[in-house]
Design an enzyme around this catalytic site. Structure first.
Site, PDB file in Angstrom:
ATOM      1  N   GLU A 125       0.838  -1.204   0.000  1.00  0.00           N
ATOM      2  CA  GLU A 125       0.000   0.000   0.000  1.00  0.00           C
ATOM      3  C   GLU A 125       0.872   1.252   0.000  1.00  0.00           C
ATOM      4  OE1 GLU A 125      -2.901  -0.447   3.159  1.00  0.00           O
ATOM      5  OE2 GLU A 125      -3.944  -2.014   2.020  1.00  0.00           O
ATOM      6  N   CYS A 136      -6.462  -7.347 -11.005  1.00  0.00           N
ATOM      7  CA  CYS A 136      -5.581  -8.528 -10.971  1.00  0.00           C
ATOM      8  C   CYS A 136      -6.071  -9.588 -11.956  1.00  0.00           C
ATOM      9  CB  CYS A 136      -5.516  -9.102  -9.557  1.00  0.00           C
ATOM     10  SG  CYS A 136      -4.600  -8.026  -8.436  1.00  0.00           S
ATOM     11  N   GLU A 183      -1.355 -10.217  -5.893  1.00  0.00           N
ATOM     12  CA  GLU A 183      -1.297 -11.042  -7.106  1.00  0.00           C
ATOM     13  C   GLU A 183      -0.432 -10.373  -8.172  1.00  0.00           C
ATOM     14  OE1 GLU A 183      -3.870 -10.090  -5.314  1.00  0.00           O
ATOM     15  OE2 GLU A 183      -5.609 -11.391  -5.571  1.00  0.00           O
ATOM     16  N   CYS A 213      -8.947  -9.257  -7.298  1.00  0.00           N
ATOM     17  CA  CYS A 213      -9.771  -8.119  -7.733  1.00  0.00           C
ATOM     18  C   CYS A 213      -9.798  -8.051  -9.265  1.00  0.00           C
ATOM     19  CB  CYS A 213      -9.224  -6.819  -7.153  1.00  0.00           C
ATOM     20  SG  CYS A 213      -7.790  -6.165  -8.046  1.00  0.00           S
ATOM     21  N   CYS A 253      -1.746  -4.784  -5.547  1.00  0.00           N
ATOM     22  CA  CYS A 253      -2.231  -6.022  -4.925  1.00  0.00           C
ATOM     23  C   CYS A 253      -1.164  -7.115  -4.952  1.00  0.00           C
ATOM     24  CB  CYS A 253      -3.439  -6.556  -5.680  1.00  0.00           C
ATOM     25  SG  CYS A 253      -4.902  -5.539  -5.581  1.00  0.00           S
TER      26      CYS A 253
HETATM   27  N1  THU Z   1      -5.859  -6.603  -2.300  1.00  0.00           N
HETATM   28  C1  THU Z   1      -4.997  -7.523  -2.822  1.00  0.00           C
HETATM   29  O1  THU Z   1      -3.815  -7.555  -2.473  1.00  0.00           O
HETATM   30  N2  THU Z   1      -5.481  -8.402  -3.729  1.00  0.00           N
HETATM   31  C2  THU Z   1      -6.764  -8.410  -4.185  1.00  0.00           C
HETATM   32  O2  THU Z   1      -7.067  -9.077  -5.169  1.00  0.00           O
HETATM   33  C3  THU Z   1      -7.773  -7.637  -3.454  1.00  0.00           C
HETATM   34  C4  THU Z   1      -7.246  -6.485  -2.683  1.00  0.00           C
HETATM   35  C5  THU Z   1      -5.329  -5.616  -1.334  1.00  0.00           C
HETATM   36  C6  THU Z   1      -5.253  -4.211  -1.872  1.00  0.00           C
HETATM   37  C7  THU Z   1      -5.323  -3.425  -0.591  1.00  0.00           C
HETATM   38  O3  THU Z   1      -4.009  -3.314  -0.050  1.00  0.00           O
HETATM   39  C8  THU Z   1      -6.157  -4.258   0.360  1.00  0.00           C
HETATM   40  O4  THU Z   1      -6.159  -5.568  -0.202  1.00  0.00           O
HETATM   41  C9  THU Z   1      -7.590  -3.761   0.510  1.00  0.00           C
HETATM   42  O5  THU Z   1      -8.208  -3.592  -0.707  1.00  0.00           O
END
Ligand code: THU
Length: 141
Positions: free
Chosen positions: A52, A98, A63, A95, A61
């Site tokens: 983040e 991704c 992935e 998401c 993310c």
């Molecule tokens: N996040 C992921 O790492 N992968 C996903 O496919 C869904 C969301 C993370 C992004 C962010 O740091 C946190 O989860 C909340 O959305």
């Protein structure tokens, strides 16, 4: 590291890899730690965690971190299997952004495993998560 009896033995190595990455998650804003492990068709495993940023839109993310690490190590590859670990119940699937990046390097029947720390497991074929994906094949026509 404790093993989760609920998930199949064959998935334990990918689970451990993703959980190791998840432990390194930089997620001070959402407080949601995510880890991912990508198994390539040539047998390599790349791991990633969500990273983040104080400028929230710069967040990446888990992935995509795993895939980008893999491409930077060996160039493009084909994905054989993906596993994502969160604490969420039900466990979080990848998401939309991704899914688009996964479509570039895999897709179709590739199994996508969403797991949580209690061992709940949801497995979907990639094509169930992203039917009619936009792929490099579209650009070729
Ligand atoms: N996040 C992921 O790492 N992968 C996903 O496919 C869904 C969301 C993370 C992004 C962010 O740091 C946190 O989860 C909340 O959305």
């Amino acid at each position: 590291m404790s093993q989760l009896p609920q998930i199949p033995k064959t998935l334990q190595p990918l689970f451990e890899a993703a959980r190791t990455a998840r432990d390194r998650s930089h997620s001070p804003y959402s407080g949601r730690k995510v880890g991912a492990a990508i198994l390539t068709e040539d047998g390599k495993v790349y791991i990633g965690c969500n990273v983040e940023n104080s400028s929230y839109g710069a967040t990446v993310c888990a992935e995509r971190v795993a895939i980008q690490k893999g491409v930077s190590e060996q160039g493009a590859f084909r994905i054989k299997e993906i596993l994502v670990v969160t604490e969420a119940s039900p466990p979080w699937p990848p998401c939309g952004m991704c899914r688009q990046v996964i479509a570039e390097f895999g897709g179709g029947d590739v199994p996508v495993h969403a797991v949580n720390l209690k061992g709940e497991l949801v497995t979907r074929r990639f094509s169930e998560l992203y039917p009619e994906a936009f792929t490099p094949a579209h650009l070729a026509k």
